[in-house]
Design an enzyme around this catalytic site. Structure first.
Site, PDB file in Angstrom:
ATOM      1  N   LYS A 251      59.320  81.418  -0.419  1.00 17.73           N
ATOM      2  CA  LYS A 251      61.142  81.885  -0.764  1.00 17.73           C
ATOM      3  C   LYS A 251      61.849  82.568  -0.088  1.00 17.73           C
ATOM      4  O   LYS A 251      63.121  82.339   0.099  1.00 17.73           O
ATOM      5  CB  LYS A 251      61.365  82.313  -2.250  1.00 17.73           C
TER       6      LYS A 251
ATOM      7  N   GLY B 272      74.441  88.106 -14.181  1.00 19.87           N
ATOM      8  CA  GLY B 272      75.527  87.586 -13.679  1.00 19.87           C
ATOM      9  C   GLY B 272      74.619  85.813 -13.212  1.00 19.87           C
ATOM     10  O   GLY B 272      74.058  85.861 -14.280  1.00 19.87           O
TER      11      GLY B 272
ATOM     12  N   GLY C 248      71.217  86.409 -14.029  1.00 25.11           N
ATOM     13  CA  GLY C 248      70.121  87.557 -14.747  1.00 25.11           C
ATOM     14  C   GLY C 248      70.874  86.315 -15.850  1.00 25.11           C
ATOM     15  O   GLY C 248      70.254  86.320 -17.438  1.00 25.11           O
TER      16      GLY C 248
HETATM   17  N1  LIG Z   1      72.654  82.487  -8.227  1.00 19.47           N
HETATM   18  C1  LIG Z   1      72.020  81.828  -7.276  1.00 19.47           C
HETATM   19  O1  LIG Z   1      71.760  80.078  -6.958  1.00 19.47           O
HETATM   20  C2  LIG Z   1      70.856  82.466  -6.311  1.00 19.47           C
HETATM   21  C3  LIG Z   1      70.729  83.290  -6.797  1.00 19.47           C
HETATM   22  N2  LIG Z   1      69.431  84.013  -6.163  1.00 19.47           N
HETATM   23  C4  LIG Z   1      68.955  85.629  -6.274  1.00 19.47           C
HETATM   24  O2  LIG Z   1      69.012  86.601  -7.285  1.00 19.47           O
HETATM   25  C5  LIG Z   1      70.008  87.351  -7.046  1.00 19.47           C
HETATM   26  C6  LIG Z   1      71.540  87.862  -8.170  1.00 19.47           C
HETATM   27  O3  LIG Z   1      72.121  86.995  -7.547  1.00 19.47           O
HETATM   28  P1  LIG Z   1      73.257  86.161  -8.561  1.00 19.47           P
HETATM   29  O4  LIG Z   1      73.016  85.973 -10.061  1.00 19.47           O
HETATM   30  O5  LIG Z   1      73.407  84.912  -7.611  1.00 19.47           O
HETATM   31  O6  LIG Z   1      73.834  87.484  -8.201  1.00 19.47           O
HETATM   32  P2  LIG Z   1      75.681  87.791  -9.240  1.00 19.47           P
HETATM   33  O7  LIG Z   1      76.753  88.167  -8.600  1.00 19.47           O
HETATM   34  O8  LIG Z   1      75.828  86.241  -9.486  1.00 19.47           O
HETATM   35  O9  LIG Z   1      74.936  88.779 -10.188  1.00 19.47           O
HETATM   36  C7  LIG Z   1      74.960  90.061 -10.031  1.00 19.47           C
HETATM   37  C8  LIG Z   1      75.114  91.097 -11.583  1.00 19.47           C
HETATM   38  O10 LIG Z   1      74.888  92.183 -11.204  1.00 19.47           O
HETATM   39  C9  LIG Z   1      75.873  92.763 -11.871  1.00 19.47           C
HETATM   40  N3  LIG Z   1      75.535  93.918 -11.522  1.00 19.47           N
HETATM   41  C10 LIG Z   1      75.113  94.859 -10.313  1.00 19.47           C
HETATM   42  N4  LIG Z   1      75.086  95.889 -10.533  1.00 19.47           N
HETATM   43  C11 LIG Z   1      74.925  96.309 -11.612  1.00 19.47           C
HETATM   44  C12 LIG Z   1      74.167  97.098 -12.485  1.00 19.47           C
HETATM   45  N5  LIG Z   1      74.306  99.105 -12.424  1.00 19.47           N
HETATM   46  N6  LIG Z   1      74.428  97.181 -13.778  1.00 19.47           N
HETATM   47  C13 LIG Z   1      74.282  96.077 -14.420  1.00 19.47           C
HETATM   48  N7  LIG Z   1      74.998  95.483 -14.078  1.00 19.47           N
HETATM   49  C14 LIG Z   1      75.385  95.352 -12.605  1.00 19.47           C
HETATM   50  C15 LIG Z   1      77.476  92.642 -11.265  1.00 19.47           C
HETATM   51  O11 LIG Z   1      78.216  92.785 -12.499  1.00 19.47           O
HETATM   52  P3  LIG Z   1      79.423  93.367 -12.302  1.00 19.47           P
HETATM   53  O12 LIG Z   1      79.268  93.684  -9.939  1.00 19.47           O
HETATM   54  O13 LIG Z   1      80.481  92.265 -12.448  1.00 19.47           O
HETATM   55  O14 LIG Z   1      79.060  95.502 -12.695  1.00 19.47           O
HETATM   56  C16 LIG Z   1      76.563  91.074 -11.455  1.00 19.47           C
HETATM   57  O15 LIG Z   1      77.434  90.337 -12.463  1.00 19.47           O
HETATM   58  C17 LIG Z   1      70.674  88.070  -5.759  1.00 19.47           C
HETATM   59  O16 LIG Z   1      69.467  88.774  -5.014  1.00 19.47           O
HETATM   60  C18 LIG Z   1      70.267  86.017  -5.366  1.00 19.47           C
HETATM   61  O17 LIG Z   1      69.571  86.244  -3.473  1.00 19.47           O
HETATM   62  C19 LIG Z   1      67.996  84.004  -6.182  1.00 19.47           C
HETATM   63  C20 LIG Z   1      67.981  82.174  -6.672  1.00 19.47           C
HETATM   64  C21 LIG Z   1      68.723  81.901  -6.168  1.00 19.47           C
HETATM   65  C1  LIG Z   2      68.853  77.833  -1.702  1.00 20.18           C
HETATM   66  C2  LIG Z   2      69.784  77.878  -2.634  1.00 20.18           C
HETATM   67  C3  LIG Z   2      70.484  77.489  -2.595  1.00 20.18           C
HETATM   68  C4  LIG Z   2      68.469  77.702  -4.347  1.00 20.18           C
HETATM   69  O1  LIG Z   2      67.926  79.076  -4.282  1.00 20.18           O
HETATM   70  C5  LIG Z   2      69.614  80.204  -2.543  1.00 20.18           C
HETATM   71  O2  LIG Z   2      68.872  80.254  -3.187  1.00 20.18           O
HETATM   72  C6  LIG Z   2      70.830  80.385  -1.260  1.00 20.18           C
HETATM   73  O3  LIG Z   2      71.396  79.941  -1.001  1.00 20.18           O
HETATM   74  O4  LIG Z   2      70.936  81.694  -1.805  1.00 20.18           O
END
Ligand SMILES: NC(=O)C1=CN([C@@H]2O[C@H](COP(=O)(O)OP(=O)(O)OC[C@H]3O[C@@H](n4cnc5c(N)ncnc54)[C@H](OP(=O)(O)O)[C@@H]3O)[C@@H](O)[C@H]2O)C=CC1
Ligand SMILES: CC(C)(CO)C(=O)C(=O)O
Length: 307
Positions: free
Chosen positions: A186, A9, A12
């Protein structure tokens, strides 16, 4: 180094694609819907730093189909973690270490219990990115960094190797011996930032415009700093004031990803942020009255629209 990204997502997918473009062997372990998007369109990143498309990313649906893997980057939401554990177990049994990017702290305990403490590294990522319904990842601020380090002394050598292996990727990489401080810093910040914006349906400028609201923000930061202290993590003396002073520095209309998800009626990570803080405080016989109030106001929206 062979790397598996679990959860292609916003985080990742972003870091995994940059690692693949730097020449590392990266496989994306995904579910069917995401696999179909990746097969049809590739892994597409629109970034303020540099756009990137992997036309044919390596993908797998089952962990058993991934032959050798040294590292797993975990980019799932906290509420998706439990369902991914069987796949993670297969990868760890094959020799992989897990580096999670999830916001929060409780997942480290869950992963250590399920997969073995020695197999889990500490990590946070700093980025603002989102995944749209077409599967494109949008990276909208210039920050893109991963910070990691060992949670157990035995993990140090692996982390140093990792730092070298990732050096050519187009994002910042930082190894630290004090990863717990980064994780808690964080966690404390995001619990407050997401908490006040979501509970109040407020942007940063709206919070800053009212002394009484800034007071709620400051109190929440103080409570989270106290919680970190109780867990042996000394956040900097300036942690509270720096974060309060940071409020007017955001562009007008800025808000947290939780608040944005709430507006869209999506699931919220309230249990792993505000909920976790209350549970952790309980274990130390502490009370976090402001965080508890934020939690109570957000909880009804946890599963999307309260309709
Ligand atoms: N986005 C950001 O800017 C930031 C996010 N974070 C943190 O990072 C973490 C991830 O967030 P984010 O990347 O935004 O989330 P997203 O929703 O963008 O991505 C999560 C992905 O994981 C996939 N997924 C879920 N379950 C599974 C599984 N069992 N096997 C394989 N794939 C799976 C989902 O796909 P699907 O459900 O379609 O299968 C989706 O594509 C969170 O804890 C968030 O708080 C931290 C800093 C910044
Ligand atoms: C602060 C920010 C936008 C970037 O790290 C974030 O992680 C969130 O709002 O969930």
């Amino acid at each position: 180094m062979n790397i598996t990204i679990v959860g292609a997502g916003a985080t990742g997918g972003y870091f995994g694609a940059r690692l693949a473009a730097s020449g590392l062997n990266v496989t994306f372990l995904v579910r069917e819907k995401r696999a179909a998007q990746l097969r049809e369109k590739g892994l597409v990143i629109k970034s303020v730093v540099e756009d990137l498309t992997l036309a044919t990313p390596q993908i797998a649906i089952n962990a058993e189909d991934i032959p050798a893997c040294d590292l797993v980057l975990l980019g799932l939401k906290n509420y998706q973690l439990a369902a991914s554990l069987p796949q993670l177990k297969v990868l760890v049994n094959g020799g992989a270490k897990i580096l999670p990017f999830l916001n929060g702290v409780e997942h480290f305990e869950i992963l250590a219990k399920e997969l073995g403490q020695e197999n889990v590294l500490g990590g946070v990522c700093k980025i603002i990115s989102t995944l749209d319904s077409e599967g494109t990842i949008h990276h909208t601020s210039k920050v893109h960094q991963i910070i990691f380090g060992e949670l157990e002394p035995t993990g140090k050598e692996f982390c140093l190797g990792l730092e070298q292996a990732m050096a050519k990727a187009n994002f910042k990489v930082k190894y630290t011996e004090n990863i717990l401080n980064e994780i808690w810093s964080k966690y404390a910040f995001i619990t407050v930032f997401s908490g006040v914006t979501s509970a109040g349906d407020l942007t940063t400028d709206q919070i800053y415009a009212h002394e009484a609201t800034v007071k709620v923000y400051r109190r929440s930061l103080e409570e989270m700093k106290g919680l970190a202290d109780a867990y042996g993590v000394a956040l900097s003396e300036e942690f509270v004031e720096q974060n309060v002073e940071g409020l007017p520095k955001y562009a007008k209309g800025s808000t947290s990803s939780m608040h944005q998800d709430m507006r869209k009626g999506l699931f919220l990570e309230v249990e792993s942020l505000q909920g976790a803080a209350i549970r952790l405080a309980g274990r130390k016989n502490m009370e976090l009255p402001t965080i508890e109030t934020l939690y109570g106001l957000i909880k009804p929206y946890e599963m999307g629209s309260i309709g």
